[in-house]
Motif scaffolding. Structure first.
Motif, mmCIF file in Angstrom:
data_model
loop_
_atom_site.group_PDB
_atom_site.id
_atom_site.type_symbol
_atom_site.label_atom_id
_atom_site.label_comp_id
_atom_site.label_asym_id
_atom_site.label_seq_id
_atom_site.Cartn_x
_atom_site.Cartn_y
_atom_site.Cartn_z
ATOM 1 N N ALA A 434 0.567 -1.102 0.065
ATOM 2 C CA ALA A 434 -0.170 -0.270 0.241
ATOM 3 C C ALA A 434 0.783 1.370 -0.049
ATOM 4 N N TYR A 435 0.269 2.717 -0.514
ATOM 5 C CA TYR A 435 0.582 3.422 -0.662
ATOM 6 C C TYR A 435 0.316 4.206 0.886
ATOM 7 N N ILE A 436 1.529 5.008 1.253
ATOM 8 C CA ILE A 436 1.348 5.760 2.747
ATOM 9 C C ILE A 436 0.859 6.703 2.419
ATOM 10 N N LYS A 437 0.482 7.487 1.141
ATOM 11 C CA LYS A 437 0.140 8.501 1.133
ATOM 12 C C LYS A 437 -1.493 8.902 0.365
ATOM 13 N N ASN A 438 -1.582 7.475 -0.070
ATOM 14 C CA ASN A 438 -3.113 6.762 -0.179
ATOM 15 C C ASN A 438 -2.827 5.246 -0.596
ATOM 16 N N PHE A 439 -3.735 4.547 0.629
ATOM 17 C CA PHE A 439 -4.279 3.804 1.010
ATOM 18 C C PHE A 439 -5.852 3.212 1.497
ATOM 19 N N GLU A 440 -6.228 2.100 1.232
ATOM 20 C CA GLU A 440 -7.607 1.503 1.444
ATOM 21 C C GLU A 440 -7.492 1.564 3.570
ATOM 22 N N PRO A 441 -8.879 1.526 3.954
ATOM 23 C CA PRO A 441 -8.719 1.355 5.530
ATOM 24 C C PRO A 441 -8.416 -0.126 5.209
ATOM 25 N N TRP A 442 -8.663 -0.700 4.934
ATOM 26 C CA TRP A 442 -8.797 -2.489 5.184
ATOM 27 C C TRP A 442 -6.988 -2.840 4.759
ATOM 28 N N GLN A 443 -5.948 -1.535 4.485
ATOM 29 C CA GLN A 443 -5.165 -2.045 4.151
ATOM 30 C C GLN A 443 -3.871 -1.640 5.610
ATOM 31 N N ILE A 444 -4.773 -0.741 6.129
ATOM 32 C CA ILE A 444 -3.892 -0.752 7.347
ATOM 33 C C ILE A 444 -4.848 -1.658 8.412
ATOM 34 N N LEU A 445 -5.551 -2.035 8.074
ATOM 35 C CA LEU A 445 -6.571 -2.630 9.181
ATOM 36 C C LEU A 445 -5.345 -4.105 9.361
ATOM 37 N N HIS A 446 -4.706 -4.055 8.026
ATOM 38 C CA HIS A 446 -4.310 -5.341 8.325
ATOM 39 C C HIS A 446 -2.955 -5.351 9.100
ATOM 40 N N TYR A 447 -2.435 -3.974 8.968
ATOM 41 C CA TYR A 447 -1.009 -3.456 9.615
ATOM 42 C C TYR A 447 -1.593 -3.623 11.215
ATOM 43 N N MET A 448 -2.527 -3.362 10.978
ATOM 44 C CA MET A 448 -3.052 -3.118 12.744
ATOM 45 C C MET A 448 -3.416 -4.208 13.598
ATOM 46 N N LYS A 449 -3.949 -5.236 13.162
ATOM 47 C CA LYS A 449 -3.604 -6.564 13.642
ATOM 48 C C LYS A 449 -2.330 -7.089 14.202
ATOM 49 N N ASN A 450 -1.251 -6.718 13.073
ATOM 50 C CA ASN A 450 -0.452 -7.524 13.546
ATOM 51 C C ASN A 450 0.737 -6.264 13.621
ATOM 52 N N VAL A 451 0.398 -5.446 14.466
ATOM 53 C CA VAL A 451 1.194 -4.551 15.831
ATOM 54 C C VAL A 451 2.455 -4.820 16.444
ATOM 55 N N HIS A 452 2.747 -5.227 16.330
ATOM 56 C CA HIS A 452 3.994 -5.093 18.347
ATOM 57 C C HIS A 452 4.601 -4.289 18.301
ATOM 58 N N PHE A 453 5.477 -3.755 19.365
ATOM 59 C CA PHE A 453 5.908 -2.935 19.439
ATOM 60 C C PHE A 453 6.515 -2.621 21.240
ATOM 61 N N ARG A 454 7.331 -2.080 21.486
ATOM 62 C CA ARG A 454 7.398 -2.107 23.192
ATOM 63 C C ARG A 454 7.215 -0.399 23.275
ATOM 64 N N THR A 455 7.431 0.331 24.369
ATOM 65 C CA THR A 455 7.113 1.690 24.614
ATOM 66 C C THR A 455 8.646 1.409 24.867
ATOM 67 N N TRP A 456 8.790 3.191 25.431
ATOM 68 C CA TRP A 456 10.078 3.390 26.068
ATOM 69 C C TRP A 456 10.414 2.708 27.258
ATOM 70 N N ALA A 457 9.672 2.486 28.487
ATOM 71 C CA ALA A 457 9.966 1.859 29.152
ATOM 72 C C ALA A 457 9.950 0.054 29.626
ATOM 73 N N GLY A 458 9.979 -0.327 27.734
ATOM 74 C CA GLY A 458 9.773 -1.382 27.158
ATOM 75 C C GLY A 458 8.407 -2.437 27.774
ATOM 76 N N GLU A 459 7.219 -1.558 27.737
ATOM 77 C CA GLU A 459 6.120 -2.809 28.414
ATOM 78 C C GLU A 459 6.022 -2.926 26.051
ATOM 79 N N GLU A 460 5.353 -4.143 26.637
ATOM 80 C CA GLU A 460 5.279 -4.428 25.188
ATOM 81 C C GLU A 460 3.927 -3.735 24.459
#
Length: 866
Positions: A434-460
């Motif tokens: 998907a193009y970052i400046k012109n994407f469809e909602p269902w495309q960002i939804l895919h990435y939201m389901k798989n998002v995984h990161f740590r905060t600055w305090a180390g919390e997942e």
């Protein structure tokens, strides 16, 4: 149900937008949206105002606008957490470089119509809301942050779900929102309410409480949580004494009834699933009635309530423990807040309202707001935020603020993953990206389901298959302050993603209970049953109400509140408290104990006497009293009586195969020989007397052949019985674990009880026959009538062994062996004393009677030693 309700709202909105002038659109006073442009837009709704006024309902008129008032400093801080997070992201070279995030923020006023209006406004992308339309000239909408209330989030996500827009709530914790079928695009950074119900049940179990009461709002929140809590509590062995519904609409009678139930209950702990607004009247009445002995367990809805903990009102809540939304820190946030100013952000319509409310002033040339209509001061812009003490600037307990901050970063990391997609390796058809400046909602939804990161305090931060984050709660304890208020202090945490059994972490020593006590109070229907006892449920009552019954003999319970007692292994026995099994004491008649020593000494002493008499008889073997009635038979009898006491020594000591076989057979044969000799001597007394009469034909029986035959035959029959016994079922050693409590008795199993009693019976028959014959011959005319002494000896013998039978059958363990040894020694001594002591008396003390004439009754004569 949701779709029907949503359709009605949309129809109403279409009619409203099509039929009214622009000035009548659903834009309440000073609550229009706040927009900041960017390459990608993140939408959000916040309840900037807490209270609202609904227009009068007249079906002949078009619906009017909802007016919102009572500016919320706390909710406005959430809004700025989003703005601060976006500023950080836009300034970060590592996250979304060369991409600027913008935002669209709307005041939902915590009501459903405004939440729907805000969603439609963000989806349309224009100030003029057009249904089912998206202005593609605008930057794409990535996601919507919000709302706080679950009742508002549900219709919002129904609309957003139609277009596949992700929605991330920072406060909507309703369990129903985890239904992926109904809400496929919903996510949240606050845990699902179900998790806190499970966690609170574990908290109650941790403190050992098994008898609690429950208060729950009569809405979906209270009833849903209380149902899950009740189910989990039952699994953990916790009983609910009462479950009362907290009225949403105040009812004095209902409130008094709830307080009376709490007052009369025996449960010391009350678990409360309620919002502070609904709980407040009940707490007022509890305080009025001075109910101070209860321990309150709080759900996150009121565990950090300022309304209940401030102003020195509800001191009875001191010692309360509850779950609170995890508190986090946002570096630099306080400095950011202190730097806010209306002149620096002229487009921030909410900042001007905040300024007027915070400093109780009013901007010139500004409409009078409900919050500031009584203000007499004019805002100058020179007011200093640093001098304020209000909720907005309090960053010591960032909970929903922290959730909002993390929700924005979740969207940013999803966009980052979308941005980093490599052509031909993407997740979409043909490996496309998907193009970052012109994407469809269902495309960002895919990435939201798989998002995984740590905060600055180390919390997942991530979302499970239901859109829920890992549940992390703070456990807080309400403690008094010096000013008389109550402060909530973190004393532990609950983490649902921790390994099983380690979800709950508590510092028990840091908890202050009611009355400023450190010891955990009890809340049980029945006191715990100590180890060694078991629970017996009272009929018709919950399982937590029970009586304690001691374990039965041979059983133990090793821990408190055992429902059953377990038997010990065969070689073990309960201790006095019946809480552990200890090895049974091994018992047998040994040479090392007093009883064994005494019996062994007696055996040896008694065996020495017949030896001494035998020596005496050998020395005086030519005297008439020794020669009388078969001298050789007397020698044999004395030898047998020497062996009889010695055979009892085989009975003492640890049983073995050899000793078990020898003890009874040796005893049987030796005693049979002894009694047979006595029987032979008795018969010979009668024959000798009869043979002395003129014309008697018994002369031929006088001599040693007949008595020897009788003695041998009597002994051989007993030997045959013993041989059959050993051949069929010989005695053997065994560990008897059941005949005596707490002891393992090492004993000889007789093998065949029939053979044992046949042996004893045969010996008894010999003794009785000897007794009868001797009794009949007791009055024969003789100066020294041996038959008389034999009668006494057999009488003693029979009495001893008749007494032996009930004693043998009634005793257990080593005392059974002692009884048999005593019978052996007693009968041996009886035979020896009654038959031979009179002869020894004559030999040693009355030698003048030791003559043939005297023995034949012809008067005294001088003693002649031949």
């Amino acid at each position: 149900m949701h779709l029907v309700w949503l359709t009605a709202w949309l129809a109403l909105y279409i009619q409203f937008t099509a039929s009214t002038a622009p000035t009548c659109q659903l834009k309440s006073l000073r609550v229009e949206g706040l927009k900041v442009p960017g390459d990608v837009i993140i939408g959000a709704t916040f309840p900037v105002h807490e209270n609202k006024v609904f227009p009068n309902r007249n079906f002949n008129d078009y619906p009017g606008a909802v007016q919102c008032y009572s500016f919320s400093f706390r909710s406005y801080r959430w809004l700025h957490a989003m703005m601060y997070a976006i500023e950080e992201i836009n300034a970060s070279p590592a996250l979304l470089p060369n991409i600027t995030l913008g935002y669209s923020i709307y005041d939902s006023c915590d009501i459903i119509p405004r939440g729907i209006e805000g969603v439609l406004w963000m989806v349309s992308g224009t100030d003029e809301v057009v249904l089912n339309y998206r202005c593609y000239a605008q930057a794409p909408l990535a996601a919507v942050i919000g709302d706080s209330a679950s009742s508002v989030s549900i219709p919002m996500t129904n609309i957003l779900g139609i277009y596949n827009y992700p929605q991330i709530s920072y406060f909507s914790s309703a369990m129903s929102l985890a239904n992926r079928h109904n809400f496929p695009t919903f996510f949240r950074t606050i845990p699902n309410d179900m998790i806190q119900s499970l966690g609170l049940a574990q908290l109650v179990k941790h403190f050992g409480w098994s008898w609690v009461g429950v208060l729950a709002d009569e809405d979906d929140y209270g009833q849903g949580l209380s149902t899950i809590f009740k189910q989990e509590a039952q699994k953990l062995g916790i009983c609910i004494e009462f479950l009362e519904k907290v009225p949403i609409l105040y009812s004095e009678s209902h409130t008094h009834r709830i307080v009376e139930v709490i007052k009369t209950s025996t449960a010391k702990v009350v678990v409360v699933f309620s919002w502070e607004t609904y709980l407040y009247p009940i707490m007022m009445e509890i305080d009025k009635q001075n109910i101070n002995e209860k321990i309150w367990i709080a759900s996150e809805a009121w565990s950090t309530s300022s309304a209940l903990s401030k102003n020195q009102v509800f001191t009875m809540l001191t010692g309360s423990v509850g779950f609170a939304i995890h508190r986090g820190e946002i570096p630099g946030f306080k400095k950011y807040l202190l730097g806010l100013h209306p002149l620096k952000s002229p487009n921030d319509i909410y900042l001007r309202i905040f300024w007027e409310e915070a400093f109780k002033c009013r901007w010139k040339n500004q409409d009078i707001l409900p919050e500031t209509e009584n203000s007499t001061l004019s805002c100058t812009g020179k007011e200093e935020l640093g001098k304020l003490e209000n909720t907005f600037l309090d960053v010591s307990n960032l909970r929903m603020t922290y959730n909002t901050y993390n929700a924005v970063y979740a969207v940013a990391y999803a966009l980052q993953n979308l941005y980093n997609c490599q052509p031909d390796k993407g997740p979409f058809v043909g490996g496309s990206c998907a193009y970052i400046k012109n994407f469809e909602p269902w495309q960002i939804l895919h990435y939201m389901k798989n998002v995984h990161f740590r905060t600055w305090a180390g919390e997942e931060i991530y979302f499970d298959e239901n859109g829920d984050p890992p549940a992390l709660y703070d456990i807080v304890n309400w403690k008094p302050t010096t000013s008389g208020d109550i402060q909530y202090i973190k004393v532990g945490s609950y983490n649902s993603s921790a390994p099983p059994g380690k979800e709950l972490v508590l510092i028990d020593s840091a908890i202050l209970w009611p009355g400023e006590k450190k010891q955990v109070p009890l809340s049980v229907c029945s006191e715990s049953c100590l180890p060694g006892w078991r629970k017996a449920t009272r009929q018709g009552q919950p399982i937590c109400c029970f009586d304690c019954i001691p374990c039965s003999e041979g059983e133990i319970s090793s821990h408190k509140d055992s429902t059953e007692c377990l038997p010990c292994p065969d070689d073990q026995w309960p201790n006095e408290r019946r809480d552990i099994c200890v090895p049974k004491m091994v018992e047998f008649l040994s040479y090392s104990e007093p009883l064994g020593i005494v019996l062994a000494v007696l055996s040896i002493v008694i065996s020495v006497v017949p030896k001494s008499i035998l020596g005496l008889f050998l020395w005086y073997r030519h005297t008439p009293i020794v020669k009388a009635n078969n001298r050789q038979l007397s020698y044999v009898l004395l030898c047998a009586l020497t062996l009889c006491p010695l055979c009892s020594l085989i009975f003492i000591g640890k049983p073995s195969s050899a000793s078990c076989i020898l003890r009874q057979t040796m005893f049987a044969i030796i005693f049979a020989l002894s009694v047979s000799c006595v029987l032979a001597k008795t018969i010979m007394v009668i024959i000798a007397f009869k043979a002395s009469k003129p014309g008697s034909n018994l002369h031929r029986w006088v001599g040693s052949r007949l008595p020897n035959t009788i003695a041998c035959l009597g002994t051989l029959i007993q030997a045959g019985i013993c041989a059959l016994w050993l051949g069929y079922a010989p005695p053997f050693p065994q560990n008897n674990m059941n005949s005596q409590v707490g002891k393992i008795i090492l004993e000889c199993n007789e093998g065949s009880s029939l053979a044992f009693w046949c042996m004893m019976g045969y010996m008894g028959i010999l003794a009785i026959v000897s007794f009868v014959i001797a009794f009949l011959a007791r009055k024969l005319p003789n100066s020294f009538n041996e038959a008389k002494f034999i009668t006494f000896s057999m009488l003693v013998f029979v009495i001893v062994w008749l007494s032996f039978i009930p004693s043998y059958l009634s005793t257990r363990g080593k005392y059974t062996v002692a009884v048999e040894i005593f019978a052996i020694l007693s009968s041996s001594a009886g035979l020896l004393g009654c038959i031979f002591f009179p002869k020894c008396y004559v030999i040693l003390l009355k030698p003048e009677r030791n003559t043939r004439d005297f023995l034949m009754g012809k008067g005294s004569s001088t003693n002649k030693k031949k």
